[in-house]
Every structure is written in structure tokens, then in C-alpha cells.
Write an enzyme that holds these catalytic residues in place. Structure first.
Site, PDB file in Angstrom:
ATOM      1  CD  GLU A  47     -70.284  15.705 -11.203  1.00  0.00           C
ATOM      2  OE1 GLU A  47     -70.353  15.185 -10.068  1.00  0.00           O
ATOM      3  OE2 GLU A  47     -69.572  15.269 -12.115  1.00  0.00           O
ATOM      4  CB  CYS A  89     -80.066  15.696  -9.583  1.00  0.00           C
ATOM      5  SG  CYS A  89     -79.119  14.234  -9.237  1.00  0.00           S
ATOM      6  CB  CYS A 110     -70.363   6.585  -4.131  1.00  0.00           C
ATOM      7  SG  CYS A 110     -71.571   5.512  -3.342  1.00  0.00           S
ATOM      8  CB  CYS A 148     -73.244   0.311  -8.210  1.00  0.00           C
ATOM      9  SG  CYS A 148     -74.162   0.467  -6.673  1.00  0.00           S
ATOM     10  CB  CYS A 189     -72.478   3.810 -10.549  1.00  0.00           C
ATOM     11  SG  CYS A 189     -72.540   5.486  -9.897  1.00  0.00           S
ATOM     12  CB  CYS A 248     -79.116   8.013 -13.720  1.00  0.00           C
ATOM     13  SG  CYS A 248     -80.587   8.737 -13.100  1.00  0.00           S
TER      14      CYS A 248
HETATM   15  N1  SAH Z   1     -76.584   6.486  -4.582  1.00  0.00           N
HETATM   16  C1  SAH Z   1     -77.969   6.508  -4.820  1.00  0.00           C
HETATM   17  C2  SAH Z   1     -78.351   7.563  -5.844  1.00  0.00           C
HETATM   18  C3  SAH Z   1     -77.674   7.305  -7.150  1.00  0.00           C
HETATM   19  S1  SAH Z   1     -78.122   7.921  -8.691  1.00  0.00           S
HETATM   20  C4  SAH Z   1     -78.438   5.147  -5.305  1.00  0.00           C
HETATM   21  O1  SAH Z   1     -77.610   4.367  -5.715  1.00  0.00           O
HETATM   22  O2  SAH Z   1     -79.645   4.911  -5.251  1.00  0.00           O
HETATM   23  C5  SAH Z   1     -79.745   7.448  -9.058  1.00  0.00           C
HETATM   24  C6  SAH Z   1     -79.930   6.149  -9.830  1.00  0.00           C
HETATM   25  O3  SAH Z   1     -79.074   6.017 -10.987  1.00  0.00           O
HETATM   26  C7  SAH Z   1     -79.672   4.920  -8.978  1.00  0.00           C
HETATM   27  O4  SAH Z   1     -80.749   4.043  -9.091  1.00  0.00           O
HETATM   28  C8  SAH Z   1     -78.435   4.338  -9.622  1.00  0.00           C
HETATM   29  O5  SAH Z   1     -78.310   2.954  -9.407  1.00  0.00           O
HETATM   30  C9  SAH Z   1     -78.650   4.667 -11.071  1.00  0.00           C
HETATM   31  N2  SAH Z   1     -77.447   4.570 -11.900  1.00  0.00           N
HETATM   32  C10 SAH Z   1     -76.153   4.505 -11.528  1.00  0.00           C
HETATM   33  N3  SAH Z   1     -75.356   4.380 -12.610  1.00  0.00           N
HETATM   34  C11 SAH Z   1     -76.155   4.359 -13.698  1.00  0.00           C
HETATM   35  C12 SAH Z   1     -75.922   4.279 -15.109  1.00  0.00           C
HETATM   36  N4  SAH Z   1     -74.697   4.191 -15.603  1.00  0.00           N
HETATM   37  N5  SAH Z   1     -76.992   4.281 -15.932  1.00  0.00           N
HETATM   38  C13 SAH Z   1     -78.251   4.402 -15.430  1.00  0.00           C
HETATM   39  N6  SAH Z   1     -78.526   4.500 -14.119  1.00  0.00           N
HETATM   40  C14 SAH Z   1     -77.494   4.484 -13.253  1.00  0.00           C
HETATM   41 FE1  SF4 Z   2     -72.918   4.911  -5.127  1.00  0.00          FE
HETATM   42 FE2  SF4 Z   2     -73.359   4.999  -7.741  1.00  0.00          FE
HETATM   43 FE3  SF4 Z   2     -74.024   2.821  -6.361  1.00  0.00          FE
HETATM   44 FE4  SF4 Z   2     -75.441   5.076  -6.026  1.00  0.00          FE
HETATM   45  S1  SF4 Z   2     -75.290   3.870  -7.921  1.00  0.00           S
HETATM   46  S2  SF4 Z   2     -74.662   3.727  -4.420  1.00  0.00           S
HETATM   47  S3  SF4 Z   2     -73.807   6.610  -6.279  1.00  0.00           S
HETATM   48  S4  SF4 Z   2     -71.935   3.614  -6.642  1.00  0.00           S
END
Ligand code: SAH
Ligand code: SF4
Length: 364
Positions: A112, A127, A134, A138, A141, A354
Site C-alpha cells: 500500500e 506514505c 515486516c 511489533c 501492528c 498507521c
Molecule cells: N516500520 C516503521 C514505520 C511504521 S508505521 C516503524 O515501525 O517505525 C508508522 C508508525 O505507526 C510507527 O510508529 C508504528 O509503530 C505505528 N503503528 C504500528 N501499528 C500501529 C497501530 N495499530 N496503531 C497506531 N500506530 C501504529
Molecule cells: Fe514493522 Fe509494523 Fe513494527 Fe513498523 S510497526 S517495524 S512496520 S511490525
């Protein structure tokens, strides 16, 4: 209303030459690379300039529309090259105007990109994804739940921007690497794509943000590269125990290693960091967490961006804190002298916010 989502299927999609060799995409190539390419095709060097204009400025995808290129040159290009390799599997517009593009890659995988409009500033940002899925996993996510599939090529990263800019007809001046993937685990392609976006697509370095979960060695590399972009770091907790429970990466690079890397980054580049902090009710949103965060960030040149949790399905057990808890947290961290902002959620109804990117489209 909770969005009803279904996964996008993956048919193979590659365009090939008659001998089955895939057509090579031109987007992602620098001016020098285009010069080498036209020379290899026995064409004069100025053709590279023309080609560069067509693909990056006019965003034309069909060689036949490149009217100032002679027919024999267009034919040579058509035999071996394509402008870009992505096709749009689906495009969805949220109630708030956010647009999610699902791009199909040549091997059938899908990623996306999300186009957002910021009313207060009157600007557009896109974005971009850097990987399919990934590996960092986390716990909160949706992309992490997909697991890691593969890195995106330089071309696939650059084309997302060029496509969205052309399709929307908007001037998209800002890029955030916050789509699928951990950008710093695809570091070489990330940096090359960033240079192309800056030099060929003319996006200002100052308008580009890389968000990372904290890949410590790459933070040192990025500091050495000394680019004028913004580094955003997904900190999400002020202590190892809390961070480890939601971000497995903290077992590899603990706060004792991450924090010195951030101080080094600021002292080398003199740039202000963005510290991202997801707010998960009952997990990391208590006043004690806010105080600990304020203390941890003392002496670090940074702003704090709070991201209230966006739901990714019922089964993960996380909840967004109440408005009161969010503002209490914000106020406490502000007392430590930091500028604290709340991320405005966008595109939640089409799973474009996000953490919600997982190759799904809303069923209408
Ligand atoms: N992989 C990168 C970019 C990810 S998206 C990273 O982890 O930094 C950007 C932000 O969205 C990151 O801070 C990530 O931790 C956050 N994010 C992930 N899942 C989320 C969710 N379910 N709700 C809100 N923020 C989220
Ligand atoms: Fe990967 Fe999602 Fe963690 Fe970002 S927030 S590092 S995309 S698992």
C-alpha cells in the site's frame, strides 16, 4: 462501524520480453543511469534528458506518448524496458479524503501507499512502503502480522511516489516512509530511492521522513550519511520491560543501545528527531510512563508525536486510551519541555491508518 476487510489475491503480473526476461523498469534510474542506457542503445546522450523529463516530470508511462523521441528509439525502449512495473490492484478513498492505493508488484505481491491531505498546512503527503510485510513483528501492528515477504526494489519505492503524484493530480511535496516494512532493514534501496526522489522527482530532503523501530547500526549509518531529512523513531515505551513486551526488536537493541545512537544522530546531523509513541490503554499510557518518557528524553533534541492505537482486529487485545488519558499523557510529557503533538488518525474506515496496512480492501 468496523470496516469489513478482505485480503487481496496475488496473480503473477510481470511483463516480459519474448525470451521471458522481465522488462526492466526505468523509474528509479538516475540521470547518469539513463545516460548509460541511451548510450548502450546507440542514441545520443541528450535523449537521456528527454526520457528523464517524460518519466519524472510528465509522469508518462507509455513510450508511444513520448512524442519528441523518434520512433526507432521508442521501439528499442519498448522491446527491453517499461516505465514502471506496478499496477493498481485497488484504490479506495476514505471519508476523510485519504486515499489508499494497493499496488500489485510484478511477482503478484501487494503493498500500500497512502495519500493524505493536511488541511492546516494545505499540503499533501504520501506514505510509502519499503518492504512487503515486516520481520520486526511489533505486537500492535497489522503489517507485522503478515511476516516478512521481501524487500522492495529502488524502482518499486520510487514508482509509488510518481504514480500517486500523477494519479492524484496534486503536488505531493512530503514523503513519509511509514507504509509496510521497516525501512532501515532495506537500507541500501531506501537511501538510493531517497536520492532519486530528491534529485529526479525533486522532493526536498527536508520534506522526507524515515520512521524506524530502532535498527541501531543503521541509525549510525544514517548519521554518517548526513542527509537533511527527518528521522522518526518508534520508541513506544520508556523502559525495556514495557518496550520488550510490545516490540520484540527491543531484545536485540535495548534502550541502553538505542538512546546513545539517537544522541549520536542528533549531535552529528544537528537535526531534531521525532519520537513516536503509540498509546495503548493500560500498557504504556499511565502517568508513570509519561514521567519516565519525559526523563528519558531530557537532553535529546526531539519532538514527541503521540499515536493513539488504531485497531487492527478484535483478537489482539489492545485498546485506544480514553481522550482524558491521552491528554493527561500529553500534558505530563510537555512539562519536561518537549513539544508534544497528537497524530490525527486518517483513513481508519479503509484500514489506511498507521499500523493497519495489511493488503486488505474494504468490502462494500
Ligand atoms: N516500520 C516503521 C514505520 C511504521 S508505521 C516503524 O515501525 O517505525 C508508522 C508508525 O505507526 C510507527 O510508529 C508504528 O509503530 C505505528 N503503528 C504500528 N501499528 C500501529 C497501530 N495499530 N496503531 C497506531 N500506530 C501504529
Ligand atoms: Fe514493522 Fe509494523 Fe513494527 Fe513498523 S510497526 S517495524 S512496520 S511490525
Amino acid at each position: 462501524m468496523t470496516a469489513l476487510l478482505q485480503p487481496v489475491l496475488n496473480p503473477i503480473n510481470a511483463l516480459t520480453q519474448p525470451n521471458n526476461v522481465p522488462l526492466e523498469p526505468l523509474l528509479g534510474k538516475s540521470m547518469e543511469a539513463l545516460r548509460a542506457l541511451v548510450t548502450a542503445l546507440d542514441e545520443p546522450a541528450f535523449r537521456a534528458q528527454q526520457l528523464h523529463q517524460w518519466i519524472y516530470v510528465h509522469c508518462v508511462r507509455d513510450f508511444e506518448q513520448m512524442t519528441n523521441l523518434k520512433k526507432t528509439f521508442r521501439d528499442k525502449l519498448t522491446e527491453r524496458y517499461q516505465v514502471g512495473s506496478l499496477t493498481v490492484a485497488e484504490k479506495q478513498v476514505s471519508q476523510d479524503g485519504t486515499t489508499k492505493y494497493l499496488f500489485r508488484l510484478p511477482d503478484g505481491q501487494v503493498v500500500e501507499s497512502v495519500l493524505m491531505y493536511f488541511e492546516e498546512r494545505g499540503t499533501y503527503a504520501v506514505c510509502l512502503s519499503t518492504q512487503v510485510g515486516c520481520a520486526v513483528n511489533c505486537d500492535f501492528c497489522a503489517t507485522g502480522k503478515l511476516g516478512f515477504k521481501r524487500n522492495l526494489s529502488v524502482s518499486e519505492i520510487v514508482e509509488q511516489y510518481v504514480y500517486v503524484q500523477a494519479d492524484s493530480g496534486k503536488e505531493v511535496r512530503n514523503i513519509v516512509y511509514m507504509g509496510q516494512g521497516e525501512p532501515m532493514l532495506n537500507y541500501d534501496n531506501l537511501i538510493e530511492a531517497t536520492h532519486i526522489l530528491n534529485q529526479s522527482a525533486e522532493v526536498g530532503m527536508r520534506h522526507i521522513t524515515i520512521s524506524t523501530s530502532g535498527i541501531v547500526p543503521r541509525i549510525y549509518d544514517l548519521a554518517a550519511a548526513d542527509l537533511q531529512l527527518t528521522l522518526a523513531v518508534s520508541l513506544h515505551a520508556p523502559d525495556n520491560a514495557t518496550r520488550e513486551a510490545i516490540m520484540p526488536i527491543n531484545r536485540k537493541w535495548r534502550l541502553e543501545e538505542l538512546m546513545p545512537a539517537l544522541h549520536h544522530y542528533v549531535s552529528t546531523t544537528n537535526k531534531r528527531l521525532t519520537i513516536e509513541y503509540i498509546l495503548l490503554a493500560g500498557v504504556n499510557d499511565q502517568p508513570s510512563h509519561a514521567h519516565d518518557l519525559g526523563k528519558l528524553l531530557q537532553g535529546l533534541k526531539c519532538n514527541v508525536n503521540l499515536i493513539p492505537y488504531n485497531p487492527i482486529g478484535d483478537s489482539y487485545g489492545y485498546k485506544r486510551p480514553s481522550g482524558n488519558a491521552i491528554h493527561r499523557f500529553k500534558d505530563i510529557v510537555s512539562t519536561y519541555g518537549k513539544k508534544v503533538t497528537l497524530r490525527v488518525e486518517r483513513g481508519v474506515d479503509i484500514a489506511a491508518a498507521c499500523g493497519q496496512l495489511a493488503n486488505q480492501v474494504q468490502v462494500r
